[in-house]
Write a protein that holds these residues in place. Structure first.
Motif, short mmCIF file in Angstrom:
data_model
loop_
_atom_site.label_atom_id
_atom_site.label_comp_id
_atom_site.label_asym_id
_atom_site.label_seq_id
_atom_site.Cartn_x
_atom_site.Cartn_y
_atom_site.Cartn_z
N SER B 212 0.83 -1.20 0.00
CA SER B 212 0.00 0.00 0.00
C SER B 212 0.87 1.25 0.00
CB SER B 212 -0.96 -0.01 1.18
OG SER B 212 -0.33 0.45 2.34
N GLY B 213 2.07 1.12 0.61
CA GLY B 213 2.99 2.26 0.60
C GLY B 213 3.36 2.66 -0.81
N LYS B 214 3.60 1.65 -1.65
CA LYS B 214 3.98 1.94 -3.03
C LYS B 214 2.83 2.64 -3.78
CE LYS B 214 5.13 -1.19 -6.06
NZ LYS B 214 5.32 -2.65 -6.29
N PHE B 215 1.62 2.07 -3.61
CA PHE B 215 0.48 2.68 -4.28
C PHE B 215 0.13 4.05 -3.68
CE2 PHE B 215 -0.45 -1.76 -5.54
CZ PHE B 215 -0.44 -1.54 -6.89
N TYR B 216 0.43 4.19 -2.42
CA TYR B 216 0.15 5.46 -1.76
C TYR B 216 0.94 6.58 -2.43
CZ TYR B 216 -0.12 8.98 1.91
OH TYR B 216 -0.31 10.14 2.61
N LYS B 217 2.19 6.26 -2.76
CA LYS B 217 3.01 7.27 -3.44
C LYS B 217 2.40 7.66 -4.77
CE LYS B 217 7.63 6.69 -1.61
NZ LYS B 217 8.57 5.57 -1.62
N ALA B 218 1.97 6.65 -5.52
CA ALA B 218 1.32 6.92 -6.81
C ALA B 218 0.06 7.73 -6.60
CB ALA B 218 0.99 5.60 -7.51
N GLN B 219 -0.67 7.40 -5.56
CA GLN B 219 -1.91 8.13 -5.27
C GLN B 219 -1.61 9.61 -5.01
OE1 GLN B 219 -4.27 6.75 -1.82
NE2 GLN B 219 -4.63 8.89 -1.42
N GLN B 220 -0.57 9.86 -4.20
CA GLN B 220 -0.23 11.25 -3.87
C GLN B 220 0.19 12.01 -5.11
OE1 GLN B 220 -1.92 11.12 -1.15
NE2 GLN B 220 -0.67 12.76 -0.36
N LYS B 221 0.93 11.32 -6.00
CA LYS B 221 1.38 11.97 -7.21
C LYS B 221 0.18 12.37 -8.07
CE LYS B 221 3.93 10.96 -10.96
NZ LYS B 221 3.98 9.73 -11.74
N ASN B 222 -0.74 11.43 -8.23
CA ASN B 222 -1.92 11.71 -9.03
C ASN B 222 -2.81 12.77 -8.40
OD1 ASN B 222 -1.69 9.98 -11.31
ND2 ASN B 222 -1.94 8.26 -9.95
N LEU B 223 -2.87 12.73 -7.07
CA LEU B 223 -3.68 13.73 -6.37
C LEU B 223 -3.09 15.11 -6.60
CD1 LEU B 223 -6.06 14.10 -4.41
CD2 LEU B 223 -4.44 14.02 -2.55
N GLY B 224 -1.75 15.17 -6.57
CA GLY B 224 -1.08 16.45 -6.81
C GLY B 224 -1.43 16.98 -8.18
N SER B 225 -1.38 16.10 -9.18
CA SER B 225 -1.66 16.56 -10.55
C SER B 225 -3.13 16.96 -10.69
CB SER B 225 -1.26 15.45 -11.53
OG SER B 225 -2.31 15.12 -12.39
N LEU B 226 -4.00 16.22 -10.01
CA LEU B 226 -5.43 16.52 -10.07
C LEU B 226 -5.72 17.88 -9.42
CD1 LEU B 226 -8.20 15.08 -10.76
CD2 LEU B 226 -8.30 14.52 -8.35
N ASN B 227 -5.18 18.05 -8.21
CA ASN B 227 -5.42 19.30 -7.50
C ASN B 227 -4.79 20.48 -8.23
OD1 ASN B 227 -6.73 17.82 -5.63
ND2 ASN B 227 -5.22 18.02 -4.01
N GLY B 228 -3.61 20.23 -8.81
CA GLY B 228 -2.96 21.29 -9.57
C GLY B 228 -3.86 21.76 -10.72
N TYR B 229 -4.48 20.79 -11.39
CA TYR B 229 -5.34 21.13 -12.52
C TYR B 229 -6.57 21.92 -12.04
CZ TYR B 229 -7.49 20.74 -17.09
OH TYR B 229 -8.03 21.04 -18.31
N VAL B 230 -7.14 21.47 -10.93
CA VAL B 230 -8.29 22.18 -10.36
C VAL B 230 -7.92 23.63 -10.08
CG1 VAL B 230 -9.78 22.39 -8.33
CG2 VAL B 230 -9.39 20.16 -9.35
#
Lengths: 597, 640
Positions: B212-230
């Motif tokens: 889950s740690g590995k996927f968590y990192k991916a999640q945070q990266k995607n969240l960053g890109s999503l929030n950045g776009y918003v």
């Protein structure tokens, strides 16, 4: 709130519905274990029946394996369902925000919209996930375990009948009181964050007025208030655990006492007593879980309300119903070529007429008219300057043309058609606007310019940039048109940014071009060259120029002088100098020139 | 304009705060030992409380372990033989043990809460204190979000860890260990069987945590890109509307949203699956124990009472293992957070070796008599210069500022100013003209020592500014910046920020001087109108007027006006001209402005380009020179 939000579960409904099924199977597996164990102790051991003990033991192991399987499936379903729900909600929110009119946009601050789209949705996502996992499991656990316990021994179940209400009341009291304390704590957190934020933003002010000690005192108060409110709130919240343990342990002791007597009377087996105690633990634990969901719900409620507020915002500007129907049947780009849309008018010449226009901000304003009784006609291809002091309504006036705001009274006509009778896309597609607060987006310069027209050829891009006097400086960058701009176009200067925004609007080849104070950072010589384009490559385009500098509008075919929301004069530069006192005043205040805005 | 650095830094993605129940970051601190030592320093005066917590923890853990052990004698010695008076005694003992255990556990949580809260309170206070001493350079190179997250995420993580995780980690380990020992005592053979499954539980927990740690990192990266776009689209929403870009934005957003959804589903699935897997493995070891224990009992090598308490211990194993695997990550995140907080605390503060102070003084013939400043303005201000022999000498503050061959760079090797020499005689108005990045703001920021110069010297009334105490130097200089920053509070509070002991009348007077009085009176509550969120309820021009009133009430001998009237329209500017003239009268003034009306009556106009002075002189001189200033004035040259 739940009802309004639940529609966004959408295609993830099957996952959400699967959760209770898996949970039910999981709970059955788990709760059967103590029963089987009781049979080993009460039947297998006294009888010395080794095959029976082994068989029962293997059943138990299989049940545990089943529980793992159903547990994992439950996790998969609850995670997919809840995160899918949040994704749908996020899309719906974003689409809603895209529909916002300028009035709607003004109603929310950017920061608050961003928070609603990010943090608030994430809050709901987490809460929904936990609720799916706990709120299905805990009540089922509670009911089934109680039923099984009652089946083992109905008299012992009386202990539970007392313990459960005591626990519910105890925790209920704590939660209801803690809720208020946590709300106070949240306020104090906001306070601290506000002080820090203000100090970060205004650090130069703090330092230049030597107010460090003053700020430290402010912070100390905010910090101490937060700490004491947090201690108060959490102190109450952590009472949950001892209350739970007290009820659990009391129940256990009562059950051992009563059960012990039954065992010696022969009405209860030892194994049954042990499994009954196991059920007590599971039942009371479920009560705790349910209470936790309530706490989480209370926290998520605020987020949910904020999201619903956006979703339910009334969009005050939208297409007429007949156009909406057209848009819904086909994608936006297909629309233009769609022969079915010939009914909707298009901007073709660029004639603009204001008929008795009055405007006030319905939602944000104080109810005063921003514009009143505006009347004028602009012929296709004319260049129109608009001048006036801050707050005289210049920006509002031009924003009415592409129907970014809706007139309160009167009508704005483009090509003799009321703007309300156009499809928004057609109307705005024919009008180029360079806003005062112009924004570039992250991406290359070319990508930004192409916003004006995605299908534009390289030649068209370059010629628009040349007209906007941007080509030269773009080519001076090592990567030319492929230069990557940071968010908001931070790596170009103010004047360059304005010229890129003008090029972007020019690429649209609009019939009407509106420049809202968008050459303020461009020097006069360059600006003059941009204006030349209005008479040559954009000769057929009606151009509106709002400007602070008289020099920007001097050569316009018509200058409209606005004062306090009304038209104070219309004419050419020379005419106005003779007839209009306000124009004269503005002109004379600029006699000394402006180096640049 | 308030950030004189030209180059662009990538904005650090500062994600949103973790919501309730969000997973902690899977990050590891660099030097764990050192951080723990420093954290312990924060608890130095709470050693006694910590010792108590420690004992309470042992009591509560052993209480719950012992309570379960009592099941054996209860069943074997009292229930099965039917000894009810003995059972009553034993149950009383059990109740006593439970009561003590629960009491100890509650006491320990309360104490730990207090310790953690007081500790993080001190950390926040120290961090804020430190922040106030940091040089501007620090703020230029770090985003606000970055510093903000030191207070919010990082200190919050420390608090969580101390309030809950550490205790839970410790008492879970204790309970786990206690249970293992008791199980071995009860039956070593049976323990080996269920112990094997417990080992499997451990590995399963570790496996899913790291997955889950590995996927968590991916999640945070995607969240960053999503929030950045918003952020980007919402910020530019009006442009989106104008260009009919809504559908394209929707498309891009739903693409990023889908990426995030997939990553988040994976991360949360693997994190969530730990619980059912470990718990049911636990059930399996329960099953094995029940079966083998039953067989052993039949063989006469075990008894029902022992089996009952062994089974209770087996039940207890799952909780500590999930706890440990969960809390371990929280503690690591807290340590990493603490490390970042300490990094800020270790930053070099603004250096201030100055000894010369600013004092109010009355002039008496040629000497000065120092007067205490309590609301009444002294007739003069003077620099109090300590001499080698212990005496003091007073030098009158006049406002004579000189730059001698000053060279300055924000970053070594990239000089922003080179070889600048200029002087301002008392009462003179000096104006700077030049493009963005030419170094205008930098010059004014060197006078008040926001930044320190590398070469050359700056003198104030003949004294090197480095010898003047920074606070005193800045008190003598009043600044109005282009970006006005206001603070939450009333309009009156904000004007009074200039001089904290100013009376209401003085503030109103200052507002009148800045032509701010009339708009303030039209606000809903006049001078008592609350300003929120940096004054977003006021227009930029109104905020500038307030900033001018604020500096007027401060009444400093030297004024620095950095684009102070840029957002005020030309007609309003005319109105406040008189006030500005009065404000500038008798003071040395440095002005940065685009508008000629502000610049033309300066005693000296200095034209800067690429950090060098290319022209200087008064308005008429410069026009005659027909150089850059002339071309600017006639609109042939662009400032940007």
């Amino acid at each position: 709130m739940l009802k309004k939000l639940s529609v966004y579960i959408g295609k993830y409904k099957k996952y959400v519905l699967a959760v209770p099924v898996f949970v039910f199977l999981d709970v059955i597996c788990e709760l059967s274990m103590p029963l089987l164990m009781a049979r080993i102790v009460d039947q297998g051991i006294p009888a010395g029946d080794i095959p029976f003990i082994t068989r029962t033991g293997i059943y138990m192991i299989l049940l545990a394996l089943g529980a793992i399987t159903f547990g994992v499936m439950n996790m998969k379903a609850s995670t997919t369902g809840s995160i899918g729900f949040a994704a749908n909600l996020r899309n719906a929110l974003f689409e809603k925000v895209q529909q916002f009119s300028f009035t709607n946009i003004d109603q929310f601050s950017t920061a608050s919209l961003v928070t609603r789209l990010t943090n608030d949705v994430n809050n709901l996502q987490t809460t929904f996930m936990m609720a799916l996992r706990l709120l299905t499991r805990a009540p089922m656990m509670l009911v089934i375990a109680f039923f099984l316990a009652y089946n083992i021994n109905s008299e012992l179940a009386i202990v539970l009948a007392i313990a459960i209400p005591v626990l519910v009341i105890g925790i209920g009291l704590i939660i209801s009181k803690a809720g208020r304390l946590f709300a106070i704590m949240q306020q104090k957190i906001d306070n601290i964050n506000r002080v820090i934020q203000e100090n970060l933003v205004g650090i130069r002010v703090v330092k230049s007025y030597v107010r460090e000690d003053h700020e430290k005192d402010k912070f100390k108060i905010a910090n101490d208030e937060f700490t004491s409110s947090a201690i108060k709130a959490i102190n109450l919240a952590i009472l949950n655990m001892p209350v739970m343990m007290f009820v659990l342990n009391s129940a256990t002791i009562a059950i051992i006492w009563l059960g012990g007597k039954m065992i010696s009377a022969g009405t209860l087996g030892t194994g049954e007593l042990i499994s009954f105690i196991s059920y007590v633990l599971l039942i009371l634990n479920s009560v705790m879980m349910i209470s936790m969901v309530f706490i989480m719900y209370a926290r998520a409620e605020a987020s949910g309300q904020r999201i619903i507020e956006v979703l339910e915002t009334k969009i005050d500007i939208s297409d007429k119903p007949e156009w909406t129907l057209l848009t819904n049947t086909k994608g936006s780009e297909a629309m233009i070529a769609n022969p079915g849309s010939i009914d909707s008018p298009k901007v073709s010449t660029g004639k603009v007429e204001f008929r008795n226009v009055t405007f006030k901000y319905a939602l944000t304003g104080s109810g005063e008219n921003v514009l009143h009784n505006i009347n004028f006609v602009i012929k296709p291809g004319e260049v129109v300057g608009i001048v006036g002091g801050t707050g005289s309504g210049k920006s509002t006036l031009v924003n009415l043309i592409p129907r970014l705001y809706e007139v309160t009274e009167g009508a704005v006509l483009v090509d003799d058609v009321d703007v309300r009778d156009y499809r928004l896309e057609d109307l705005r597609g024919g009008i180029g606007v360079v806003l005062q607060m112009n924004t570039l987006f992250s991406g290359t310069i070319r990508e930004n310019i192409l916003w004006g027209n995605e299908q534009a050829s390289e030649q068209e891009v370059i010629s628009a940039c040349k007209d906007a006097q941007a080509h030269e400086f773009i080519m001076s960058f090592p990567d030319g048109y492929d230069t990557v701009l940071g968010q908001g176009g931070v790596n170009v200067s103010g004047g360059q940014k304005q010229r890129l925004c003008i090029a972007r609007a020019m690429l649209k080849k609009p019939k009407i071009l509106i420049l809202d104070d968008s050459t303020s950072a461009v020097d006069m010589a360059t600006e003059a060259k941009i204006r030349e384009a209005f008479y040559h490559s954009l000769a057929g385009t009606t151009v509106f120029i709002i400007a602070q500098r008289i020099s920007s509008v001097r050569e316009a075919d018509k200058i409209i002088v606005l004062d306090d929301g009304g038209v104070s004069g219309v004419g050419t530069h020379d005419q106005l100098l003779k007839t209009n006192t306000i124009y004269k005043e503005i002109n004379s205040s600029q006699q000394e020139g402006v180096l640049a805005q | 304009m308030n950030n004189p650095r030209k180059e662009i830094r990538p904005m650090q993605q500062t994600g949103p705060r973790h919501g309730p129940g969000a997973m902690p970051g899977f990050e590891k601190p660099k030097d764990t030992g050192r951080i723990i030592r420093r954290l312990l320093e924060y608890m130095a005066n709470r050693k006694f409380q910590l010792v108590i917590v420690f004992f309470l923890m042992i009591i509560s853990a052993s209480g719950s372990v012992a309570g379960n052990y009592l099941l054996k004698p209860l069943i074997n010695n009292y229930i099965l033989p039917g000894d009810f008076s003995g059972l009553a005694r034993m149950l009383t003992l059990m109740a006593g043990i439970y009561l003590v255990s629960v009491g100890a556990s509650y006491g320990q949580s309360r104490l730990m809460l207090l310790i953690a809260q007081r500790m993080t309170n001190s950390m926040r206070r120290d961090l804020f204190k430190k922040m106030q001493t940091l040089p501007l350079k620090y703020f230029d190179t770090h985003t606000h979000g970055e510093l903000m997250s030191r207070y919010t995420n990082d200190i919050d993580n420390v608090q969580m860890a101390f309030e809950q995780s550490l205790v839970q980690l410790f008492s879970s380990s204790l309970m786990f260990l206690g249970a293992v020992i008791m199980m071995i005592i009860l039956n070593p053979v049976l323990f080996i069987a269920s112990g094997t499954i417990i080992a499997v539980m451990f590995f399963a927990a570790r496996f899913f945590t790291s997955r889950s740690g590995k996927f968590y990192k991916a999640q945070q990266k995607n969240l960053g890109s999503l929030n950045g776009y918003v952020e980007e689209i919402v910020d530019g929403l009006k442009v989106v509307k104008v260009f009919n870009y809504e559908d394209k934005a929707n498309l891009e957003f739903s693409k990023r949203n889908e990426d995030y959804r997939v990553a988040a589903t994976n991360a949360n699935f693997f994190a969530g699956v730990i619980m059912p897997v470990v718990m049911n493995l636990n059930n399996m070891s329960y099953a094995v124990a029940a079966m083998l224990g039953g067989l052993l009992t039949v063989a006469g090598r075990f008894d029902v009472g022992s089996l009952a308490s062994f089974l209770q211990y087996t039940r207890q194993m799952g909780m500590p293992i999930t706890m440990i695997s969960n809390q371990f990550n929280t503690v690591l995140a807290a340590l990493a957070g603490a490390e970042r907080v300490f990094e800020v605390m270790d930053e070099k503060p603004e250096d201030d070796l100055g000894v010369i102070k600013l004092v109010g003084a009355n002039k008496n013939m040629e000497s000065f008599i120092e007067v205490s400043h309590n609301g009444v303005h002294p007739t003069h201000w003077a620099w109090k210069v300590p001499q080698a022999d212990g005496s003091v000498q007073y030098i009158e503050l006049k406002g004579d500022v000189r730059f001698n061959n000053v060279t300055f760079a924000y970053e070594p090797g990239v000089p922003v100013l080179s070889g600048i020499s200029l002087y301002a005689k008392p009462g003179q108005k000096i104006a700077f003209v030049g493009s963005t990045g030419a170094g205008k703001t930098t010059i004014t920021n060197l006078i008040n020592r926001f930044y320190d110069i590398e070469e050359g010297s700056i003198t104030f009334d003949g004294i090197n500014v480095k010898l003047i105490k920074k606070d005193d130097l800045r008190k003598s200089l009043g600044m109005v910046l282009q970006d006005t920053h206001l603070f939450t509070g009333t309009v009156m509070d904000n004007i009074r920020y200039g001089r904290l002991d100013a009376t209401d009348e003085e503030c109103v007077q200052a507002a009148k001087q800045a032509s701010a009085d009339s708009f303030i009176r039209r606000l809903p509550q006049g001078y008592n109108t609350l300003i929120t969120a940096d004054g977003t309820n006021l227009s930029q021009g109104q905020r500038q007027l307030l900033a001018i009133a604020r500096v007027a009430v401060a009444d400093p001998p030297v004024l620095i006006l950095d684009e102070a009237t840029s957002s005020i329209d030309t007609r309003t500017e005319r109105l406040i001209e008189k006030g500005m003239d009065a404000l500038m009268k008798g003071r040395t003034v440095f002005v940065i402005a685009h508008r000629l009306s502000t610049v033309r009556n300066a005693n000296a106009i200095i034209v800067l380009e690429h950090g060098e002075i290319i022209e200087r002189g008064d308005h008429d001189d410069l026009l005659k020179q027909k150089g850059r200033y002339y071309r600017l004035y006639t609109g042939q040259y662009e400032l940007a």
